[in-house]
Enzyme design. Structure first.
Site, short mmCIF file in Angstrom:
data_model
loop_
_atom_site.label_atom_id
_atom_site.label_comp_id
_atom_site.label_asym_id
_atom_site.label_seq_id
_atom_site.Cartn_x
_atom_site.Cartn_y
_atom_site.Cartn_z
N PHE A 145 0.86 -1.19 0.00
CA PHE A 145 0.00 0.00 0.00
C PHE A 145 0.89 1.23 0.00
O PHE A 145 1.64 1.46 0.94
CB PHE A 145 -0.95 0.06 1.21
CG PHE A 145 -1.85 1.26 1.12
CD1 PHE A 145 -3.01 1.22 0.39
CD2 PHE A 145 -1.48 2.47 1.72
CE1 PHE A 145 -3.82 2.36 0.25
CE2 PHE A 145 -2.29 3.60 1.59
CZ PHE A 145 -3.45 3.54 0.86
N ASP A 230 9.46 2.99 2.04
CA ASP A 230 8.25 3.75 2.38
C ASP A 230 7.99 3.57 3.88
O ASP A 230 7.37 2.60 4.31
CB ASP A 230 7.06 3.26 1.55
CG ASP A 230 5.78 4.04 1.86
OD1 ASP A 230 5.76 4.77 2.87
OD2 ASP A 230 4.81 3.92 1.09
N LYS A 259 2.36 11.03 7.13
CA LYS A 259 1.55 10.76 8.31
C LYS A 259 2.04 11.53 9.55
O LYS A 259 1.79 12.71 9.65
CB LYS A 259 1.46 9.25 8.54
CG LYS A 259 0.67 8.61 7.37
CD LYS A 259 0.01 7.29 7.70
CE LYS A 259 -1.03 6.99 6.63
NZ LYS A 259 -0.70 5.84 5.79
C1 LIG Z 1 -0.83 5.95 4.29
C2 LIG Z 1 0.28 5.47 3.46
C3 LIG Z 1 0.60 6.08 2.24
C4 LIG Z 1 -0.24 7.17 1.62
O1 LIG Z 1 -0.35 8.29 2.43
P1 LIG Z 1 -1.52 9.37 2.14
O2 LIG Z 1 -1.17 10.52 3.03
O3 LIG Z 1 -2.82 8.72 2.49
O4 LIG Z 1 -1.45 9.72 0.70
C5 LIG Z 1 1.70 5.59 1.56
N1 LIG Z 1 2.45 4.58 2.04
C6 LIG Z 1 2.17 3.98 3.21
C7 LIG Z 1 3.05 2.87 3.69
C8 LIG Z 1 1.06 4.38 3.95
O5 LIG Z 1 0.77 3.76 5.09
#
Ligand SMILES: *Cc1c(COP(=O)(O)O)cnc(C)c1O
Length: 419
Positions: A145, A230, A259
């Protein structure tokens, strides 16, 4: 005058009528939050075991962060990068140093950081590695994700995320998460990067097999490709260290952050890496109106300052071990498996007791907000400022909910046997 109960019903009706239905919220209307607690419009209090998917690692209305944000609001919030702003410099210096890297590319949401890193990896591939134009490929993991844009969902394995959204962006090769051999086989001369979540959060808090992340680092080095981590959900204290990569002795070429970087107040995201990659961007080649804005930078700097002390990481490590001890005791009592590290757990619910969603609805009635993912998993990720007593309240609630669901499932089974 409407009653408090009426206020909740009205809010839910408005949202269900006038907002697109791209979420399925729990039936609670939140009015305020403090630390690990949320309060609804009727004055009921809930422990927050979602933390807005880890955007609220430092707690709701964190007093230090609110103070910084309010002070900055009174000065200037948005300038655009057409000018230099006073808070942007300290923020990027502090964040680069926290990451042990040269440079920061500021964006707003997580997916923008992901998109930016894909552009950077391609640019690096063409301009530094010498990949022929338009040939670059990037290796990604199944079950990933990384956000919701067209390019990022182009390599999702989730049918809900991709359905009816094609045509998709080419240039990505998907391999099973945790499979180093598959990565090596997928690599060719045009591979420019490997994009990986150090822990797959949305997939159900899936931790990789030991040796996987160091193996990715080694493969990236040997084949001359970038390793992009990520850490948007796994980073900034969640797992008990600043980055999960720290715990396995791995330094990626690019960190993706988001985040919690915005302190639970504003969206702030970033790509952090060395000048060899981030230095390739020249004026006009990438940008964002809000990226690096003075308000976000002020809050982001305060977040970095909090992380520099290591206190929250230690708290997540110690309380996380306690949480995992307590959750392990529920395995065989309605829980089939618990994964994760630090104050982060994926708790798989025995299907005989109901779905993850049903357990989360029961938890809500017991004063705990948690979110299911992928059917049977309940994800637990409280703010890192939570206390041991608050953890106990939530785990006790989970134990009660499992007992309650177990008793009902047993009654149904007995009824069926008799009937
Ligand atoms: C939440 C998340 C994203 C995307 O972040 P948004 O602020 O919702 O665009 C990307 N990578 C990971 C691992 C995430 O948990």
């Amino acid at each position: 005058m409407t009653t408090a109960h009426g206020a909740a019903e009205t809010a839910i009706a408005q949202i269900e009528t006038f907002s697109s239905h791209n979420y399925h919220p729990l039936p609670v209307v939140v009015e305020s939050g403090e630390g690990a607690w949320l309060t609804d419009v009727d004055g009921n209090r809930y422990l927050d075991f979602l933390s807005a998917y880890s955007a609220v690692n430092f707690g709701h209305s964190n007093p230090e962060l609110v103070k910084v944000a309010v002070a900055q609001l009174a000065k200037v919030s948005i300038t655009s990068r057409a000018v230099y702003s006073a808070t942007f410099g300290p923020f990027v210096e502090a964040l680069a140093k926290l990451c042990g890297k040269d440079m920061v590319l500021p964006m707003n949401t997580g997916v923008e950081a992901v998109e930016s890193s894909l552009k950077l990896a391609r640019k690096w591939g063409y301009e530094v590695k010498g990949v022929p134009e338009d040939r670059a490929n990037i290796i990604v993991m199944e079950g990933n994700f990384h956000g919701r844009t067209i390019s990022v969902i182009s390599f999702s394995s989730d049918d809900d995320a991709t359905g009816s959204y094609g045509p998709f962006t080419p240039g990505f090769v998907k391999v099973p998460y945790g499979d180093l051999e598959a990565i090596e086989q997928a690599m060719d001369a045009d591979t420019v990067a490997i994009l990986v979540e150090p822990i797959q959060g949305e997939a159900g808090v899936i931790t990789p097999p030991p040796g996987f992340l160091p193996g990715v680092r080694e493969l990236a080095d040997r084949h001359g490709v970038l390793m992009i981590a990520d850490e948007i959900q796994s980073g900034l204290g969640r797992t008990g260290s600043t980055f999960y990569c720290d715990q396995v002795g791995v330094v990626p070429d690019l960190y993706l952050l988001g985040k919690a970087l915005g302190g639970g107040i504003v969206p702030v995201s970033a790509v952090v890496g060395n000048a060899e990659v981030l230095g390739l961007l020249k004026p006009g080649q990438h940008g964002s109106t809000f990226g690096g804005n003075p308000l976000g930078a002020a809050v982001g700097l305060a977040v970095v300052r909090m992380l520099e002390t290591g206190e929250l990481q230690a708290r997540s490590r110690e309380l996380g071990a306690y949480l995992h001890d307590r959750l392990a005791a529920l395995v065989g009592r309605g829980v089939t498996e618990v994964r994760g590290i630090g104050l982060w757990a994926g708790v798989d619910i025995d299907p005989a007791l109901g779905t993850g969603r049903q357990i989360c609805e029961r938890l809500l009635a017991h004063g705990v907000i948690a979110k299911d993912t992928h059917g049977q998993t309940v994800r637990m990720a409280p703010p890192l400022v939570i206390t041991r007593e608050e953890l106990d309240l939530a785990v006790d609630a989970l134990a009660e909910v499992l007992a309650e669901a177990g008793a009902e499932a047993g009654a149904v089974a007995v009824g069926a046997a008799i009937g």
